[in-house]
Design a protein around this motif. Structure first.
Motif, PDB file in Angstrom:
ATOM      1  N   VAL A  71       0.839  -1.203   0.000  1.00  0.00           N
ATOM      2  CA  VAL A  71       0.000   0.000   0.000  1.00  0.00           C
ATOM      3  C   VAL A  71       0.876   1.255   0.000  1.00  0.00           C
ATOM      4  O   VAL A  71       0.685   2.164  -0.819  1.00  0.00           O
ATOM      5  CB  VAL A  71      -0.962   0.012   1.215  1.00  0.00           C
ATOM      6  CG1 VAL A  71      -1.654   1.369   1.353  1.00  0.00           C
ATOM      7  CG2 VAL A  71      -1.993  -1.107   1.083  1.00  0.00           C
ATOM      8  N   ALA A  72       1.868   1.292   0.892  1.00  0.00           N
ATOM      9  CA  ALA A  72       2.720   2.485   1.014  1.00  0.00           C
ATOM     10  C   ALA A  72       3.531   2.702  -0.258  1.00  0.00           C
ATOM     11  O   ALA A  72       3.653   3.833  -0.753  1.00  0.00           O
ATOM     12  CB  ALA A  72       3.638   2.354   2.229  1.00  0.00           C
ATOM     13  N   GLY A  73       4.087   1.619  -0.812  1.00  0.00           N
ATOM     14  CA  GLY A  73       4.878   1.732  -2.032  1.00  0.00           C
ATOM     15  C   GLY A  73       4.031   2.193  -3.205  1.00  0.00           C
ATOM     16  O   GLY A  73       4.466   3.007  -4.020  1.00  0.00           O
ATOM     17  N   THR A  74       2.818   1.680  -3.283  1.00  0.00           N
ATOM     18  CA  THR A  74       1.932   2.042  -4.391  1.00  0.00           C
ATOM     19  C   THR A  74       1.478   3.496  -4.261  1.00  0.00           C
ATOM     20  O   THR A  74       1.472   4.243  -5.246  1.00  0.00           O
ATOM     21  CB  THR A  74       0.737   1.082  -4.438  1.00  0.00           C
ATOM     22  OG1 THR A  74       1.236  -0.251  -4.602  1.00  0.00           O
ATOM     23  CG2 THR A  74      -0.204   1.425  -5.585  1.00  0.00           C
ATOM     24  N   ARG A  75       1.117   3.909  -3.045  1.00  0.00           N
ATOM     25  CA  ARG A  75       0.749   5.313  -2.843  1.00  0.00           C
ATOM     26  C   ARG A  75       1.911   6.218  -3.279  1.00  0.00           C
ATOM     27  O   ARG A  75       1.707   7.223  -3.968  1.00  0.00           O
ATOM     28  CB  ARG A  75       0.401   5.595  -1.378  1.00  0.00           C
ATOM     29  CG  ARG A  75      -0.005   7.049  -1.154  1.00  0.00           C
ATOM     30  CD  ARG A  75      -0.185   7.406   0.321  1.00  0.00           C
ATOM     31  NE  ARG A  75      -0.581   8.811   0.467  1.00  0.00           N
ATOM     32  CZ  ARG A  75       0.268   9.825   0.440  1.00  0.00           C
ATOM     33  NH1 ARG A  75       1.567   9.632   0.261  1.00  0.00           N
ATOM     34  NH2 ARG A  75      -0.202  11.068   0.558  1.00  0.00           N
ATOM     35  N   ALA A  76       3.122   5.844  -2.912  1.00  0.00           N
ATOM     36  CA  ALA A  76       4.299   6.654  -3.259  1.00  0.00           C
ATOM     37  C   ALA A  76       4.463   6.761  -4.779  1.00  0.00           C
ATOM     38  O   ALA A  76       4.854   7.819  -5.290  1.00  0.00           O
ATOM     39  CB  ALA A  76       5.556   6.059  -2.625  1.00  0.00           C
ATOM     40  N   ARG A  77       4.167   5.698  -5.507  1.00  0.00           N
ATOM     41  CA  ARG A  77       4.276   5.733  -6.971  1.00  0.00           C
ATOM     42  C   ARG A  77       3.235   6.667  -7.591  1.00  0.00           C
ATOM     43  O   ARG A  77       3.522   7.391  -8.544  1.00  0.00           O
ATOM     44  CB  ARG A  77       4.144   4.326  -7.567  1.00  0.00           C
ATOM     45  CG  ARG A  77       5.308   3.429  -7.247  1.00  0.00           C
ATOM     46  CD  ARG A  77       6.610   3.919  -7.830  1.00  0.00           C
ATOM     47  NE  ARG A  77       6.823   3.492  -9.214  1.00  0.00           N
ATOM     48  CZ  ARG A  77       7.821   3.900  -9.981  1.00  0.00           C
ATOM     49  NH1 ARG A  77       8.711   4.753  -9.509  1.00  0.00           N
ATOM     50  NH2 ARG A  77       7.925   3.473 -11.205  1.00  0.00           N
TER      51      ARG A  77
END
Ligand code: PZK
Length: 286
Positions: free
Chosen positions: A255-261
């Motif tokens: 979730v965090a990695g995808t939000r960052a992208r």
């Protein structure tokens, strides 16, 4: 939205009537992959997509009028002009991917465009091509020929949307490439206003309506990583999920990695800090 008339649902968006002339388009934080909406949301995804779409509407106003009236302070909803929507999806492709790659491999042709021999998956096309599709009410949109599209909207109208869609794609793809993002393909939707004029509607040039690829990883000859959804896809591939409903819950790391992208795509393309957008969404339409 308790007392507002709900007029439509997309997989991850909702549409409400404000009055006879205006709609409210709301982008949720839902995410879909392999055509399934997942049970886990990506915080701020709807705001990123709404902000990007409003940014592009503002930047392309000189190419084509659009339906955007205002971005609401929540950053995820926009007020739009209510139009008579055309019954086709206006897809433009600059690279050979998805259904175009499938069609090319089968017939070397896509929507009546005869392509050169020997192209590889994800390869850049000699020129961007307009590949209209039907709006399937259930299941997948289907590529159609220019004759079929002409039968749906009229030959003159088709020629006009093709010219506009290609101009919009060329503008956005070159703008994005300088900022490290390949817009491999994108889908536009047009409607007619009360005077019969073509207006760009829906969302435009977002990662949900387009394929965004990181330019620095571009290697034709196979599928490319998705700029926004690759962590989600990799995670899903590592589970035993069979890609039918229901999908798996995502881990906090994914979730965090995808939000960052998503935020990175917003900031690279707009040149605006996402924090500034959250503080006042009008920054994208200024
Ligand atoms: C309209 N959709 C698809 C999009 C959904 C459904 N400006 C407009 N005027 C009239 N109709 C539409 C639009 C737009 N945009 C778009 N269906 C109707 C759609 C987003 C969420 F639930």
């Amino acid at each position: 939205m308790p007392d507002m008339a709900h007029v439509g649902s997309g997989k991850v968006r909702e549409l409400y009537a404000l009055d006879d002339e205006r709609l409210l388009l709301v982008a949720t934080d839902r995410i879909s992959t392999f055509d399934v909406v997942l049970p886990t949301e990506i915080p701020d995804k709807g705001r990123v997509l709404t902000g990007l779409s409003a940014f592009w509407f503002t930047r392309t106003r000189g190419l084509c009028p659009n339906h955007l009236l205002a971005v609401r302070p929540d950053g995820r909803s926009t007020e739009c002009r209510r139009l008579q929507m055309l019954p086709i999806e206006c897809v433009v492709r600059g690279y050979l991917s998805g259904s175009a790659w499938k069609d090319y491999r089968a017939t070397r042709e896509i929507c009546g465009h005869r392509l050169p021999e020997g192209l590889r998956e994800s390869e850049r096309l000699p020129e961007p091509i307009f590949t209209p599709a039907t709006k399937a009410t259930s299941g997948h949109d289907e590529n159609i020929t220019r004759a079929q599209a002409g039968a749906l909207v009229g030959a003159a109208r088709l020629a006009e949307v093709e010219r506009l869609a290609l101009a919009l794609y060329r503008f956005a793809a070159s703008y994005a490439l300088v900022r490290g993002i390949i817009v491999a393909d994108t889908k536009f939707e047009f409607g007619l206003d009360g005077d019969g004029r073509l207006v760009l509607a829906d969302e435009a040039l977002t990662p949900d309506s387009s394929r965004f690829w990181p330019a620095d990883a571009y290697t034709p000859g196979g599928p490319q990583p998705s700029f926004d959804k690759q962590f989600v896809r990799d995670f899903c591939e590592q589970t035993s999920w069979n890609k039918t409903y229901p999908g798996p819950e995502l881990s906090p790391t994914v979730v965090a990695g995808t939000r960052a992208r998503y935020v990175e795509a917003f900031e690279r393309l707009t040149g605006i800090a996402f924090e500034a957008y959250l503080a006042d969404p009008r920054v994208v339409v200024a």
